[in-house]
Design an enzyme around this catalytic site. Structure first.
Site, PDB file in Angstrom:
ATOM      1  N   GLY A 271       1.239 -62.680   5.902  1.00  0.00           N
ATOM      2  CA  GLY A 271       1.384 -62.069   7.216  1.00  0.00           C
ATOM      3  C   GLY A 271       2.790 -61.903   7.740  1.00  0.00           C
ATOM      4  N   GLY A 272       3.795 -62.174   6.934  1.00  0.00           N
ATOM      5  CA  GLY A 272       5.175 -62.078   7.414  1.00  0.00           C
ATOM      6  C   GLY A 272       5.540 -60.699   7.911  1.00  0.00           C
ATOM      7  N   ASP A 318     -11.526 -55.423   1.915  1.00  0.00           N
ATOM      8  CA  ASP A 318     -11.042 -54.921   0.634  1.00  0.00           C
ATOM      9  C   ASP A 318     -10.420 -53.552   0.883  1.00  0.00           C
ATOM     10  OD1 ASP A 318     -10.666 -53.821  -1.901  1.00  0.00           O
ATOM     11  OD2 ASP A 318     -12.550 -54.599  -2.699  1.00  0.00           O
ATOM     12  N   ASP A 340       1.638 -53.097   1.083  1.00  0.00           N
ATOM     13  CA  ASP A 340       2.397 -54.080   0.302  1.00  0.00           C
ATOM     14  C   ASP A 340       1.416 -54.679  -0.707  1.00  0.00           C
ATOM     15  OD1 ASP A 340       4.972 -55.663   0.040  1.00  0.00           O
ATOM     16  OD2 ASP A 340       3.540 -57.298   0.329  1.00  0.00           O
ATOM     17  N   CYS A 393       6.961 -56.843  -4.564  1.00  0.00           N
ATOM     18  CA  CYS A 393       7.987 -57.838  -4.880  1.00  0.00           C
ATOM     19  C   CYS A 393       8.159 -57.929  -6.401  1.00  0.00           C
ATOM     20  CB  CYS A 393       7.659 -59.204  -4.286  1.00  0.00           C
ATOM     21  SG  CYS A 393       6.113 -59.932  -4.872  1.00  0.00           S
TER      22      CYS A 393
END
Length: 441
Positions: A271-272, A318, A340, A393
């Protein structure tokens, strides 16, 4: 009776039980005494290498079940386990030079004990050699494996004797190969194919660098490197700062701010980024923070409550399943969708050393398929003129640039901006691409 294969599938409690071998039979026996730090690390390594447990989960379980380890000891355990996993390719190489028994034929628990000792002998200068060696030997004795002690002792003492020679060999003979870069062959070849040798060396060295600390988003909304236990500090508890890597902080800053904006973060946990967006847009906006895993939602909720954010809607969903509430007359109605996606995580190997153990090219292909399934659904939710931000990432071009091209060739978007962050510049490896949805002709 042969039990080695069966052992790999058995789960062991770190606190209440341990494996012992008697007359070739594996069985469980309660542990009544507290473990030393190194004993705990050896068993933790067993769970990571033999049972496939993720390192951070193994550490979390260990500390939950062994509350007698104080902060200093926990830091030592974390360093030993992370370093041993990080350098296991090199450790196995050194062991193979001195052991007549091939690595693959060693008893798994013996291998973990020896890996731990070699890591301390060669890469931790402040640990006395006798401590690095003897604790592993004592552990083998406790496990009723006295017959292996002379072998382990001889190998470890020879490695310690030749320490400088071995480290020099690493720097000279192996400075441009998988061993010298502490990468499995498959991962080394994969990165080299995407980036070439020079950049692969730069990336791998960044994984191994020990700059210390981590990044937070501070009171000014800027990235700041800190160390120690920030979660016990008042500025964290009060919600003035939050833990978020420097590259990850860039995502919310890409968003085109607008009063009353409707935003979806479709793969949100922990949740950042969603919390960052919610804090930037103000209470007139709404941020839907979703994740497929119900048991991960608490991570988002903890951040939301600590930061005092009232404009978030946290839900399990989902992302591949279409949600009609984000469509009006077949057209998207959201101002921003942040995608993300789940990825191979190659940009964060410096923090998550055990990703080396889980990498495969087939895994990357499977993830790319998943990412495209998610994109195909969530891109529909963006209204004309709205924004889609895709981020990962990882360093894999299949998951980054190829998916950028997939978006441009399959959906009505134009590329606004993209950027790739290499590990150590100064945060984690990261990629983002921002798109604007074209208006219908």
């Amino acid at each position: 009776m042969e039990t080695e294969k069966r052992d790999k599938n058995k789960k062991r409690s770190f606190q209440r039980e341990k494996w012992q071998t008697v007359e070739g039979q594996a069985h469980r026996e309660p542990v009544l005494q507290q473990k030393t730090e190194r004993e705990a690390v050896i068993e933790l390594l067993y769970s990571v290498f033999e049972e496939g447990v993720f390192l951070h989960l193994a550490l979390r379980r260990l500390f939950a079940e062994a509350p007698y380890f104080d902060t200093r000891k926990r830091a030592f355990i974390t360093r030993l386990s992370h370093g041993t996993v990080e350098r296991y390719i090199q450790l196995d190489y050194f062991l193979s030079l001195y052991s007549k028994t091939p690595i693959k034929k060693m008893k798994p628990i013996l291998l973990q004990a020896m890996r731990l000792s070699v890591y301390q002998l060669l890469f931790l200068d402040k640990i006395p050699p006798h401590a690095a060696i003897n604790e592993s030997l004592n552990y083998l004795k406790k496990r009723k494996l006295q017959g292996l002690v002379p072998f382990a002792n001889a190998v470890l003492r020879n490695i310690n004797k030749d320490k400088e020679l071995l480290l020099e060999k690493l720097k000279s003979k192996h400075k441009e190969d998988a061993i010298g870069l502490a990468l499995p062959d498959a991962l080394f070849s994969f990165l080299k194919k995407d980036y070439g040798l020079e950049d692969t060396i730069r990336i791998a060295k960044a994984f191994l660098s020990d700059e210390g600390g981590f990044f937070i988003r501070n009171e000014k909304g800027e990235g700041e490197r800190v160390s120690g236990n920030i979660m016990e500090e008042e500025r964290f508890l009060s919600g003035d700062v939050t833990i978020q890597d420097l590259s990850s902080q860039e995502v919310a800053k890409l968003a085109h701010l607008k009063e009353g904006a409707k935003i979806l973060d479709c793969c949100s946990a922990p949740g950042g980024k969603a919390c960052h967006l919610a804090s930037l847009f103000g209470e007139s906006a709404v941020v839907y923070a979703r994740d497929e895993k119900q048991d991960k939602l608490y991570l988002i909720e903890e951040n939301q409550k600590r930061l005092g954010l009232k404009n978030m809607r946290i839900e399990a969903w989902d992302a591949r399943v279409e949600d009609l509430q984000f469509l009006e007359n077949g057209e998207g109605c959201l101002d921003l969708v942040l995608c993300d996606v789940p990825c191979s995580g190659l940009g964060v190997i410096g923090k998550k050393a055990d990703l080396r153990l889980h990498f495969s090219e087939e895994g990357v292909k499977s993830l790319q398929k998943l990412q495209r399934e998610i994109l195909s659904t969530v891109q529909k939710y963006v209204k004309p003129g709205g924004q889609l931000i895709y981020s990962t990432c990882t360093l894999s071009k299949a998951e980054n640039e190829e998916n950028r091209d997939y978006i441009l060739s399959h959906f009505p978007y134009k590329l606004e901006k993209e950027k790739k962050f290499y590990p150590g510049e100064p945060g984690d490896g990261f990629y983002y691409a921002s798109f604007i949805k074209k208006a219908k002709a």
